[in-house]
Design an enzyme around this catalytic site. Structure first.
Site, mmCIF file in Angstrom:
data_model
loop_
_atom_site.group_PDB
_atom_site.id
_atom_site.type_symbol
_atom_site.label_atom_id
_atom_site.label_comp_id
_atom_site.label_asym_id
_atom_site.label_seq_id
_atom_site.Cartn_x
_atom_site.Cartn_y
_atom_site.Cartn_z
ATOM 1 N N SER A 33 0.818 -1.128 0.121
ATOM 2 C CA SER A 33 -0.039 0.049 0.189
ATOM 3 C C SER A 33 0.912 1.476 -0.077
ATOM 4 O O SER A 33 0.284 2.450 0.000
ATOM 5 C CB SER A 33 -0.847 -0.072 1.254
ATOM 6 O OG SER A 33 -0.136 0.152 2.541
ATOM 7 N N THR B 204 -2.236 3.123 3.013
ATOM 8 C CA THR B 204 -1.571 4.430 3.230
ATOM 9 C C THR B 204 -0.954 4.249 4.695
ATOM 10 O O THR B 204 -1.349 3.724 5.529
ATOM 11 C CB THR B 204 -2.472 5.614 3.247
ATOM 12 O OG1 THR B 204 -3.032 5.519 1.897
ATOM 13 C CG2 THR B 204 -1.894 6.817 3.501
ATOM 14 N N THR C 190 1.660 7.348 0.606
ATOM 15 C CA THR C 190 0.845 6.195 0.115
ATOM 16 C C THR C 190 1.202 5.948 -1.462
ATOM 17 O O THR C 190 1.672 6.591 -2.107
ATOM 18 C CB THR C 190 -0.638 6.447 -0.034
ATOM 19 O OG1 THR C 190 -1.225 5.510 -0.484
ATOM 20 C CG2 THR C 190 -0.936 7.684 -1.074
ATOM 21 N N ARG D 231 -3.664 9.905 -11.345
ATOM 22 C CA ARG D 231 -4.439 10.115 -10.326
ATOM 23 C C ARG D 231 -3.741 10.353 -9.029
ATOM 24 O O ARG D 231 -3.208 9.711 -8.609
ATOM 25 C CB ARG D 231 -5.367 8.979 -10.060
ATOM 26 C CG ARG D 231 -6.469 8.949 -8.836
ATOM 27 C CD ARG D 231 -5.979 8.394 -7.844
ATOM 28 N NE ARG D 231 -7.022 8.282 -6.586
ATOM 29 C CZ ARG D 231 -6.843 7.736 -5.202
ATOM 30 N NH1 ARG D 231 -5.707 7.611 -4.645
ATOM 31 N NH2 ARG D 231 -7.752 7.914 -4.353
ATOM 32 N N THR E 22 -6.500 8.254 6.289
ATOM 33 C CA THR E 22 -5.980 7.289 5.468
ATOM 34 C C THR E 22 -7.578 6.771 4.886
ATOM 35 O O THR E 22 -8.570 6.644 5.814
ATOM 36 C CB THR E 22 -5.403 5.882 6.121
ATOM 37 O OG1 THR E 22 -6.214 5.318 7.291
ATOM 38 C CG2 THR E 22 -4.089 6.393 6.233
ATOM 39 N N GLY E 23 -7.523 6.173 3.697
ATOM 40 C CA GLY E 23 -9.118 5.759 3.220
ATOM 41 C C GLY E 23 -9.593 6.420 1.896
ATOM 42 O O GLY E 23 -8.562 6.832 1.160
#
Ligand code: ASP
Length: 419
Positions: free
Chosen positions: A93, A247, A265, A275, A298-299
């Site tokens: 990640s 992340t 991340t 992106r 994070t998320g």
């Protein structure tokens, strides 16, 4: 955890009131009110120094804390935590071994803020450089800019002495190839008809659940053909079906009250090239104000950008909210952006980290975790290193996106690293 429709409708009204949105809008399932009382926050007798970070920072936090205790700089301490996952090829990640974009190229994002000097640095979409956390700091220290992206960021990193290296590990390359083949029913990727493992398309009449069982088994076979280790094959299939995020954020406070924050991340797996999520965005992925506190995320990056989550949390603390209230408010803004529509919210998750200047901290998440018995956790060190359970806004568990049927339990045995 499941909810009846009646529970949902009842809690819609209560939730809407709690979130301060119009009661006519549907608010999701019952707020996890009992858990909001604070088991994942420390606000009564805070200590300093404190480090809070995502769960994957656990192994690196003890050494960073010792460095901080010996008078080390707060941002350097944060970097010592996040550099661990960046360097770890098995953490897919972040950094080396991060899952790549849709073209099979790893692109990394990071940003940081140094409280004592009130400076910030950021890089987005960086290829071939592993420690983007340090590149972001170098932007802060060695340029008059705050953010560099893409090729320019890579050239800058090389000019600063960072080595160019291939970030795509064999394991991540094979997972990407599996993803590419799985999504390839209209091109020439994947084995052709001459291959002994080629399967004709399943008949439309087959029940959905059987169809998915077949597909998962075929994917697992293909993972084996690609040379993915047996104990990782189902985890690889899971990553293909449900492209993961991942992340690390770290906020740091020393005993003098100095603070810094950093987030790094590889972003959303198989994303479009170019992106950038929230992680390189000052104010979304990370924000530190030396007078108030530090926060990070994070998320679901796209959701966090729209509520400027980290900045929102710090501003909320400035106006008197506790770290937990401040972070919960940011989550409620995400809920509000979807008018509490559970059919959408269940497919996203978000974790916020909040650290106030006096050492009070909280870590909150939208949902309790991915499945019962697997709550979200974060790492904290305030003299004692530990994992704590993150406080959820909503009762229940987030669902994988896209909404495919779950992987059958009997296929899960002997597999590791399935979330
Ligand atoms: N927030 C990151 C992104 O959207 C991913 C993550 O935190 O899992 O790129």
């Amino acid at each position: 955890m499941t909810f009846s429709r009646r529970d949902f409708v009842k809690s819609s009204v209560l939730g809407a009131v709690a979130a301060g949105v119009g009661a006519h809008t549907a608010f999701p399932d019952a707020l996890a009110e009992d858990s909001q009382q604070g088991h994942a926050s420390k606000e009564d007798s805070p200590k300093r120094p404190v480090i809070i970070c995502a769960h994957n920072g656990y192994a690196y936090t003890e050494a960073a804390y010792a460095f901080l205790k010996s008078g080390g700089d707060t941002l350097e301490a944060g970097i010592r935590v996040v550099k661990g996952p960046e360097d770890d090829p098995n953490d897919d990640s972040v950094g080396l071994g991060g899952l790549p974009n849709e073209e099979g190229v790893v692109e990394l994002d990071s940003c940081c803020m140094h409280g004592p000097t009130r400076r910030a640095g950021s890089v987005g979409g960086v290829r071939n450089i592993k420690n983007v956390s340090m590149v972001g700091r170098a932007v802060m220290e060695h340029t008059g800019h705050v953010m560099l992206v893409g090729e320019g960021a890579e050239k800058f990193a090389v000019a600063m002495g960072f080595p160019r290296e291939n970030l795509l590990t064999e394991r991540s390359r094979k997972i990407w190839l599996l993803w590419k083949e799985f999504n390839s029913d209209r091109d020439w990727w994947g084995p052709g008809m001459a291959d002994p493992h080629w399967h004709p398309p399943a008949p439309d009449s087959k029940p959905q659940a059987d169809l998915w069982r077949d597909r998962i088994q075929q994917l697992q076979q293909r993972a084996a053909d690609l040379g993915i280790e047996p104990e990782f094959q189902l985890a690889a299939v899971h990553r293909v079906l449900f492209p993961p995020t991942g992340t690390i954020h770290c906020s740091v406070l020393n005993d003098k009250g100095e603070m810094s924050g950093i987030t790094t991340t590889s972003g959303l797996a198989f994303k479009l090239p170019g992106r950038c999520g929230d992680s390189p965005i000052i104010g979304a992925g990370c924000y530190t104000d030396q007078d108030i506190g530090s926060a990070g995320a994070t998320g679901a990056g796209e959701e966090n950008i729209k509520v400027a989550g980290a900045h929102t949390i710090v501003e909320n603390m400035r106006h008197g909210m506790s770290p937990q209230e401040a972070a919960m408010d940011a989550l409620k803004r995400i809920v509000r952006n979807y008018n509490g529509d559970m059919t959408k919210l269940r497919y996203m998750d978000m974790t916020y980290y909040a650290l106030r200047k006096d050492g009070a901290y909280a870590c909150v998440c939208l949902w309790e975790g991915y499945s019962p018995g697997n709550p979200h956790k974060f790492t904290v060190h305030d003299g004692t290193l530990r994992s704590e359970v993150t406080t959820p806004l909503l009762k229940g568990y987030s669902q994988d996106w896209p909404p495919f049927p779950p992987i059958p339990d009997e296929l899960k045995k002997d597999s590791y690293y399935l979330k």
